[in-house]
Design a protein around this motif. Sequence first.
Motif, mmCIF file in Angstrom:
data_model
loop_
_atom_site.group_PDB
_atom_site.id
_atom_site.type_symbol
_atom_site.label_atom_id
_atom_site.label_comp_id
_atom_site.label_asym_id
_atom_site.label_seq_id
_atom_site.Cartn_x
_atom_site.Cartn_y
_atom_site.Cartn_z
ATOM 1 N N LYS A 165 37.057 36.197 38.927
ATOM 2 C CA LYS A 165 36.644 35.521 37.691
ATOM 3 C C LYS A 165 35.501 36.255 37.016
ATOM 4 O O LYS A 165 35.473 36.401 35.785
ATOM 5 C CB LYS A 165 36.244 34.082 38.015
ATOM 6 C CG LYS A 165 36.007 33.226 36.784
ATOM 7 C CD LYS A 165 35.832 31.758 37.159
ATOM 8 C CE LYS A 165 35.698 30.894 35.902
ATOM 9 N NZ LYS A 165 35.566 29.456 36.257
ATOM 10 N N HIS A 208 36.824 39.532 35.226
ATOM 11 C CA HIS A 208 37.527 39.249 33.968
ATOM 12 C C HIS A 208 36.561 38.752 32.897
ATOM 13 O O HIS A 208 36.706 39.111 31.714
ATOM 14 C CB HIS A 208 38.634 38.224 34.201
ATOM 15 C CG HIS A 208 39.867 38.824 34.801
ATOM 16 N ND1 HIS A 208 40.664 39.700 34.111
ATOM 17 C CD2 HIS A 208 40.425 38.697 36.030
ATOM 18 C CE1 HIS A 208 41.671 40.084 34.883
ATOM 19 N NE2 HIS A 208 41.543 39.500 36.046
ATOM 20 N N TYR A 209 35.594 37.959 33.303
ATOM 21 C CA TYR A 209 34.590 37.500 32.339
ATOM 22 C C TYR A 209 33.836 38.692 31.761
ATOM 23 O O TYR A 209 33.596 38.770 30.542
ATOM 24 C CB TYR A 209 33.617 36.538 33.032
ATOM 25 C CG TYR A 209 32.588 35.931 32.110
ATOM 26 C CD1 TYR A 209 32.850 34.751 31.427
ATOM 27 C CD2 TYR A 209 31.345 36.542 31.928
ATOM 28 C CE1 TYR A 209 31.909 34.186 30.577
ATOM 29 C CE2 TYR A 209 30.391 35.992 31.077
ATOM 30 C CZ TYR A 209 30.677 34.811 30.412
ATOM 31 O OH TYR A 209 29.749 34.256 29.560
ATOM 32 N N SER A 261 40.214 34.244 32.681
ATOM 33 C CA SER A 261 40.794 34.038 34.012
ATOM 34 C C SER A 261 41.922 33.015 34.002
ATOM 35 O O SER A 261 42.499 32.713 35.051
ATOM 36 C CB SER A 261 39.706 33.581 34.997
ATOM 37 O OG SER A 261 38.780 34.628 35.227
ATOM 38 N N ASP A 274 45.178 33.544 36.010
ATOM 39 C CA ASP A 274 45.074 33.323 37.452
ATOM 40 C C ASP A 274 45.096 31.837 37.784
ATOM 41 O O ASP A 274 45.671 31.422 38.794
ATOM 42 C CB ASP A 274 43.780 33.936 37.991
ATOM 43 C CG ASP A 274 43.834 35.448 38.079
ATOM 44 O OD1 ASP A 274 44.952 36.011 38.128
ATOM 45 O OD2 ASP A 274 42.759 36.080 38.094
ATOM 46 N N GLU A 275 44.486 31.045 36.949
ATOM 47 C CA GLU A 275 44.383 29.608 37.210
ATOM 48 C C GLU A 275 45.729 28.899 37.112
ATOM 49 O O GLU A 275 45.925 27.857 37.752
ATOM 50 C CB GLU A 275 43.380 28.988 36.234
ATOM 51 C CG GLU A 275 41.960 29.509 36.421
ATOM 52 C CD GLU A 275 41.049 29.198 35.244
ATOM 53 O OE1 GLU A 275 41.520 28.508 34.307
ATOM 54 O OE2 GLU A 275 39.888 29.653 35.254
ATOM 55 N N HIS A 311 43.733 39.192 29.793
ATOM 56 C CA HIS A 311 43.663 39.220 31.250
ATOM 57 C C HIS A 311 44.341 40.462 31.824
ATOM 58 O O HIS A 311 43.789 41.132 32.703
ATOM 59 C CB HIS A 311 44.341 37.956 31.805
ATOM 60 C CG HIS A 311 44.243 37.829 33.292
ATOM 61 N ND1 HIS A 311 43.212 37.165 33.914
ATOM 62 C CD2 HIS A 311 45.049 38.286 34.290
ATOM 63 C CE1 HIS A 311 43.387 37.203 35.230
ATOM 64 N NE2 HIS A 311 44.500 37.888 35.484
ATOM 65 N N ASP A 334 43.329 43.495 34.323
ATOM 66 C CA ASP A 334 43.999 43.756 35.597
ATOM 67 C C ASP A 334 44.363 45.223 35.791
ATOM 68 O O ASP A 334 44.186 45.781 36.875
ATOM 69 C CB ASP A 334 45.284 42.919 35.701
ATOM 70 C CG ASP A 334 45.045 41.517 36.222
ATOM 71 O OD1 ASP A 334 43.926 41.224 36.694
ATOM 72 O OD2 ASP A 334 45.979 40.699 36.150
ATOM 73 N N ASP A 386 36.532 41.248 44.014
ATOM 74 C CA ASP A 386 35.373 40.366 43.977
ATOM 75 C C ASP A 386 34.106 40.906 44.624
ATOM 76 O O ASP A 386 33.021 40.791 44.055
ATOM 77 C CB ASP A 386 35.711 39.043 44.683
ATOM 78 C CG ASP A 386 36.693 38.189 43.919
ATOM 79 O OD1 ASP A 386 36.305 37.645 42.880
ATOM 80 O OD2 ASP A 386 37.845 38.074 44.365
#
Length: 319
Positions: free
Chosen positions: A28, A31-32, A67, A70-71, A146, A150, A185
């Motif tokens: 997250k 991507h932010y 994100s 992904d959610e 997004h 990626d 991450d």
Amino acid sequence: MGGGSGLWWVGRVLVLVQLVTGILGWGKEGHYAVCKIAEEYLTEDAVAAVKELLPDSAEGDLAAVCSWPDEIRFHYRWSSALHYIDTPDFKCNYQYCRDCHDSAGLKDRCVTGAILNYTNQLTSVYQNSNSVFQYNLTEALMFLAHFIGDVHQPLHVGFTGDLGGNTIMVHWYRRKTNLHHIWDDMIIDSAVKTFYGSDLANMIQAIQNNITDDWSNQLPLWEYCQNNRTVCPDPCIYRVRERWRLSQSHSCLLCRYASESVSLACKFAYKNATPGSTLGDDYFLSRLPIVEKRLAQGGIRLAATLNRIFASQGKRAKA
């Protein structure tokens, strides 16, 4: 299924459930960061169009929804294959016609195919005032933002045999994890805690400073699209009759963004990261500059793509 699925993969569903946890791209925070960087380089036309398309929950902030794909991955299972590309083990190169397919062999179902699809959806409406709405443009924008993030994560263009590093179990200092998760991450998380006072905004500002200083002479190359294309994840693709096809006049040329990622995966992500190894300061400090530069490139290229899509001469007529 929502209109964001596109005309050419409607009804397709990915059933390889074991891959779901490995297709998250940057976490997250990553991507932010990509979308926050992009926001600084949007034209007035692009800012207006993006705000028009964003859901109310975003409150005008593209980064707030970067994100989202992904959610919703468990709800939109058909989208799982669109977050990554699997390449042949140890070849360290990518070719669209060879590699862009899902686990069932369906062509165009990979992250570069998705970037092209959602760019095409937005362009077909915003650069053709006579276009009949066929797509969910809000979803198209969020997917595009997004997926451009990626494709800049090196292990999203990793090897087929280890699922982009997902099956390579290592230790990140004392914590057991997999190599893919480290690049999604943990490098970012460790950097934020170690160098940026546990504040992601400080890391983003440092990357933006590098863009305007150390990397400023590289921006034209990062933004450049051959032959004035709107987006250029793969130069051998062009639009024919509402879909993207391989050009008859080109061989399967290398995808620029993905080729960069698989090269970095070979040179940095996989190197010295054997199963069971412990990755500590040497790995972290030598890989962090790669991660920060890929976040910067993702943000600059996302902005450039949106600026081309929403250029004033192609502004969509109001309903």
